[in-house]
Scaffold this active site. Structure first.
Site, PDB file in Angstrom:
ATOM      1  N   ARG A 251      -1.494  11.129   3.163  1.00 39.32           N
ATOM      2  CA  ARG A 251      -0.916  10.446   2.005  1.00 39.32           C
ATOM      3  C   ARG A 251      -1.102  11.330   0.770  1.00 39.32           C
ATOM      4  O   ARG A 251      -2.164  11.959   0.595  1.00 39.32           O
ATOM      5  CB  ARG A 251      -1.610   9.104   1.765  1.00 39.32           C
ATOM      6  CG  ARG A 251      -1.114   7.975   2.651  1.00 39.32           C
ATOM      7  CD  ARG A 251       0.314   7.543   2.299  1.00 39.32           C
ATOM      8  NE  ARG A 251       0.804   6.455   3.114  1.00 39.32           N
ATOM      9  CZ  ARG A 251       1.468   6.584   4.260  1.00 39.32           C
ATOM     10  NH1 ARG A 251       1.723   7.778   4.752  1.00 39.32           N
ATOM     11  NH2 ARG A 251       1.921   5.521   4.903  1.00 39.32           N
ATOM     12  N   GLU A 280       7.448  10.172  -4.286  1.00 41.68           N
ATOM     13  CA  GLU A 280       8.462  10.451  -3.265  1.00 41.68           C
ATOM     14  C   GLU A 280       9.728   9.672  -3.580  1.00 41.68           C
ATOM     15  O   GLU A 280       9.628   8.463  -3.823  1.00 41.68           O
ATOM     16  CB  GLU A 280       7.924  10.059  -1.880  1.00 41.68           C
ATOM     17  CG  GLU A 280       6.689  10.876  -1.486  1.00 41.68           C
ATOM     18  CD  GLU A 280       6.083  10.474  -0.144  1.00 41.68           C
ATOM     19  OE1 GLU A 280       6.600   9.530   0.490  1.00 41.68           O
ATOM     20  OE2 GLU A 280       5.106  11.097   0.267  1.00 41.68           O
ATOM     21  N   HIS A 299       8.188  13.603   4.165  1.00 43.03           N
ATOM     22  CA  HIS A 299       7.498  12.443   4.753  1.00 43.03           C
ATOM     23  C   HIS A 299       8.148  11.996   6.068  1.00 43.03           C
ATOM     24  O   HIS A 299       8.607  10.851   6.187  1.00 43.03           O
ATOM     25  CB  HIS A 299       7.433  11.290   3.761  1.00 43.03           C
ATOM     26  CG  HIS A 299       6.353  10.304   4.089  1.00 43.03           C
ATOM     27  ND1 HIS A 299       5.611   9.668   3.133  1.00 43.03           N
ATOM     28  CD2 HIS A 299       5.874   9.850   5.278  1.00 43.03           C
ATOM     29  CE1 HIS A 299       4.744   8.860   3.720  1.00 43.03           C
ATOM     30  NE2 HIS A 299       4.889   8.958   5.030  1.00 43.03           N
TER      31      HIS A 299
HETATM   32  N1  LIG Z   1       3.222  11.512   7.205  1.00 44.98           N
HETATM   33  C1  LIG Z   1       3.520  10.491   7.991  1.00 44.98           C
HETATM   34  O1  LIG Z   1       4.673  10.277   8.364  1.00 44.98           O
HETATM   35  C2  LIG Z   1       2.414   9.615   8.477  1.00 44.98           C
HETATM   36  C3  LIG Z   1       2.599   8.873   9.659  1.00 44.98           C
HETATM   37  C4  LIG Z   1       1.554   8.063  10.099  1.00 44.98           C
HETATM   38  C5  LIG Z   1       0.369   7.989   9.384  1.00 44.98           C
HETATM   39  N2  LIG Z   1       0.244   8.713   8.252  1.00 44.98           N
HETATM   40  C6  LIG Z   1      -1.010   8.700   7.501  1.00 44.98           C
HETATM   41  O2  LIG Z   1      -1.971   9.481   8.237  1.00 44.98           O
HETATM   42  C7  LIG Z   1      -3.290   9.030   7.928  1.00 44.98           C
HETATM   43  C8  LIG Z   1      -4.086   8.795   9.212  1.00 44.98           C
HETATM   44  O3  LIG Z   1      -3.461   7.778   9.952  1.00 44.98           O
HETATM   45  P1  LIG Z   1      -4.186   7.178  11.254  1.00 44.98           P
HETATM   46  O4  LIG Z   1      -3.168   6.359  11.959  1.00 44.98           O
HETATM   47  O5  LIG Z   1      -4.919   8.245  11.984  1.00 44.98           O
HETATM   48  O6  LIG Z   1      -5.226   6.219  10.536  1.00 44.98           O
HETATM   49  P2  LIG Z   1      -6.552   5.582  11.151  1.00 44.98           P
HETATM   50  O7  LIG Z   1      -6.793   4.351  10.372  1.00 44.98           O
HETATM   51  O8  LIG Z   1      -6.480   5.507  12.630  1.00 44.98           O
HETATM   52  O9  LIG Z   1      -7.665   6.686  10.782  1.00 44.98           O
HETATM   53  C9  LIG Z   1      -8.038   6.949   9.468  1.00 44.98           C
HETATM   54  C10 LIG Z   1      -9.448   7.480   9.497  1.00 44.98           C
HETATM   55  O10 LIG Z   1      -9.835   7.814   8.162  1.00 44.98           O
HETATM   56  C11 LIG Z   1     -11.219   7.580   8.091  1.00 44.98           C
HETATM   57  N3  LIG Z   1     -11.703   7.544   6.725  1.00 44.98           N
HETATM   58  C12 LIG Z   1     -11.816   6.490   5.885  1.00 44.98           C
HETATM   59  N4  LIG Z   1     -12.390   6.875   4.736  1.00 44.98           N
HETATM   60  C13 LIG Z   1     -12.623   8.198   4.847  1.00 44.98           C
HETATM   61  C14 LIG Z   1     -13.194   9.165   3.993  1.00 44.98           C
HETATM   62  N5  LIG Z   1     -13.651   8.850   2.782  1.00 44.98           N
HETATM   63  N6  LIG Z   1     -13.266  10.437   4.427  1.00 44.98           N
HETATM   64  C15 LIG Z   1     -12.826  10.777   5.641  1.00 44.98           C
HETATM   65  N7  LIG Z   1     -12.290   9.904   6.509  1.00 44.98           N
HETATM   66  C16 LIG Z   1     -12.186   8.628   6.107  1.00 44.98           C
HETATM   67  C17 LIG Z   1     -11.400   6.262   8.825  1.00 44.98           C
HETATM   68  O11 LIG Z   1     -12.741   6.077   9.205  1.00 44.98           O
HETATM   69  C18 LIG Z   1     -10.475   6.459  10.005  1.00 44.98           C
HETATM   70  O12 LIG Z   1     -11.166   6.985  11.128  1.00 44.98           O
HETATM   71  C19 LIG Z   1      -3.097   7.791   7.057  1.00 44.98           C
HETATM   72  O13 LIG Z   1      -3.184   8.173   5.708  1.00 44.98           O
HETATM   73  C20 LIG Z   1      -1.670   7.354   7.354  1.00 44.98           C
HETATM   74  O14 LIG Z   1      -1.113   6.615   6.303  1.00 44.98           O
HETATM   75  C21 LIG Z   1       1.232   9.525   7.792  1.00 44.98           C
HETATM   76  O1  LIG Z   2       3.708   7.552   6.752  1.00 45.30           O
HETATM   77  C1  LIG Z   2       4.259   6.535   7.123  1.00 45.30           C
HETATM   78  O2  LIG Z   2       4.097   5.438   6.575  1.00 45.30           O
HETATM   79  C2  LIG Z   2       5.125   6.638   8.306  1.00 45.30           C
HETATM   80  O3  LIG Z   2       6.313   7.212   8.059  1.00 45.30           O
HETATM   81  C3  LIG Z   2       5.243   5.348   8.976  1.00 45.30           C
HETATM   82  O4  LIG Z   2       3.977   5.155   9.390  1.00 45.30           O
HETATM   83  P1  LIG Z   2       3.453   3.731   9.763  1.00 45.30           P
HETATM   84  O5  LIG Z   2       3.752   3.523  11.197  1.00 45.30           O
HETATM   85  O6  LIG Z   2       1.974   3.891   9.500  1.00 45.30           O
HETATM   86  O7  LIG Z   2       4.110   2.756   8.863  1.00 45.30           O
END
Ligand SMILES: NC(=O)c1ccc[n+]([C@@H]2O[C@H](COP(=O)([O-])OP(=O)(O)OC[C@H]3O[C@@H](n4cnc5c(N)ncnc54)[C@H](O)[C@@H]3O)[C@@H](O)[C@H]2O)c1
Ligand SMILES: O=C(O)[C@H](O)COP(=O)(O)O
Length: 334
Positions: A251, A280, A299
């Site tokens: 993010r 964005e 994204h």
């Molecule tokens: N770019 C995209 O299209 C896209 C797609 C999916 C998810 N994401 C993002 O990717 C990230 C990870 O997603 P996920 O599904 O693995 O989430 P998740 O909830 O499975 O894992 C997130 C991890 O972050 C850890 N965390 C919390 N606070 C923290 C800190 N201070 N320092 C380090 N780690 C910490 C949590 O303990 C957890 O293990 C999220 O920000 C999500 O929004 C982006």
């Molecule tokens: O970064 C995002 O939000 C993804 O594009 C969609 O992810 P999500 O499944 O966590 O909504």
């Protein structure tokens, strides 16, 4: 008993996937209706995240009449929708988080909300690796040179090349669904993995400052929370070794992008790869658009055909549990 289901998708195929998964996974009779919401659903914002108020509420309320279960990618479960939908019992969001659902109001109304955690973990992990490699191999930059008719020979010079993954260290900040996948993929590259995640106990776990000091690559995979807001700023980037690479497919809020641009301009960072941004779409005239060795995608890390299919299956499996009267696996709590 027949369960009335509304599939409120944003796209014909998305709805088809949801409905096919429901028919495959859910026992008993289903009376399924469909509602296709526009994509993107304004004024929700980029990926359809909203708290209250939207111009699709009326349409949704109409479609939810007599409906017990709603499966959706982005339909808004607002207080108004809840108040107008007394038959609704289950609202299943096929996203990684229960976006657009007012969880407090749903709880008060006795509506269970589920979601699809990890649905795009593989897609995002693969994109992370693609971005990391593209930044360190400077693939977009060299492609642009060639497309512009320039065949540069100086890419072999020491200062113009990045580190290899093999034998080097990758620091993963956040070790949830995506961070773990990235770690597994990195094993195949021969990289050493360090992890910073205060909430997960894993071998190789270190404090953030140690991770930054020791990593040739840093990749961010934490959720955006007040705690992670701005966690990578000028001081953290300065702690990374000169010539390292920073990747953010998590993010935009996690990173001070000005500090990234400064570090790329000074050469402290060899490269940076970003799929997410503080604003964005990126505003015209933003410094990000002209900073050297910053590679960007809009994204889309989480997008893949499998993501959509996973989402449908995860959601349908919880609908099946609901129908069988079993505990829901992916219940969202306020
Ligand atoms: N770019 C995209 O299209 C896209 C797609 C999916 C998810 N994401 C993002 O990717 C990230 C990870 O997603 P996920 O599904 O693995 O989430 P998740 O909830 O499975 O894992 C997130 C991890 O972050 C850890 N965390 C919390 N606070 C923290 C800190 N201070 N320092 C380090 N780690 C910490 C949590 O303990 C957890 O293990 C999220 O920000 C999500 O929004 C982006
Ligand atoms: O970064 C995002 O939000 C993804 O594009 C969609 O992810 P999500 O499944 O966590 O909504």
């Amino acid at each position: 008993m027949t369960i009335r289901v509304l599939a409120a998708g944003d796209h014909f195929v998305q709805n088809r996937l949801l409905i096919d998964a429901l028919r495959r996974e859910v026992p008993g009779e289903l009376d399924i209706s469909e509602l296709t919401l526009p994509w993107p659903v304004e004024p929700f914002g980029r990926v359809g995240e909203v708290d209250e108020a939207s111009d699709v509420e009326d349409e949704l309320i109409e479609a939810l009449r007599g409906v017990e279960v709603c499966v959706t990618q982005m339909a808004p479960l607002t207080k108004r929708v809840l108040d107008a939908s007394p038959d609704l019992r289950l609202f299943s969001v096929s996203r990684g988080g229960p976006v657009n659902a007012n969880l407090e109001a749903a709880k008060a109304a006795g509506v269970a909300v589920t979601f699809a955690p990890g649905r795009n973990a593989v897609a995002t992990a693969e994109h992370t690796l693609a971005m990391l490699l593209a930044a360190t191999r400077r693939i977009p930059q060299t492609h642009d040179d060639l497309a512009g008719g320039v065949w540069r020979g100086d890419y072999y010079m020491y200062d113009n090349v990045g580190p290899e993954l093999d034998g080097n260290t990758v620091g993963l900040v956040g070790y949830g669904a995506i961070g773990r996948r990235v770690a597994r993929m990195l094993e195949g590259f021969g990289a050493q993995v360090l992890v910073h995640d205060p909430y997960v106990d894993v071998p190789g776990r270190v404090e953030l400052d140690e991770l930054l000091r020791r990593s040739h690559f840093v990749s961010l995979h934490a959720r955006a929370t007040p705690e992670t807001n701005g966690m990578i700023g000028a001081a953290e980037i300065a702690a990374m070794p000169r010539g390292s690479v920073l990747v953010n497919c998590a993010r935009g809020a996690l990173v001070d992008y000005d500090a990234v641009c400064d570090a790329l301009e000074s050469g402290h960072l060899f490269g940076a790869a970003m799929d997410v941004f503080p604003e964005e779409p990126i505003p015209a005239g933003s410094r990000l658009l002209t900073t050297p060795n910053l590679i960007m995608t809009p994204h889309l890390a989480g997008a893949s055909k499998q993501t959509a299919m996973n989402a449908a299956s995860i959601v349908a499996a919880d609908v099946a549990r609901y129908v069988r009267g079993e505990p829901l696996a992916h219940l969202a709590t306020p």
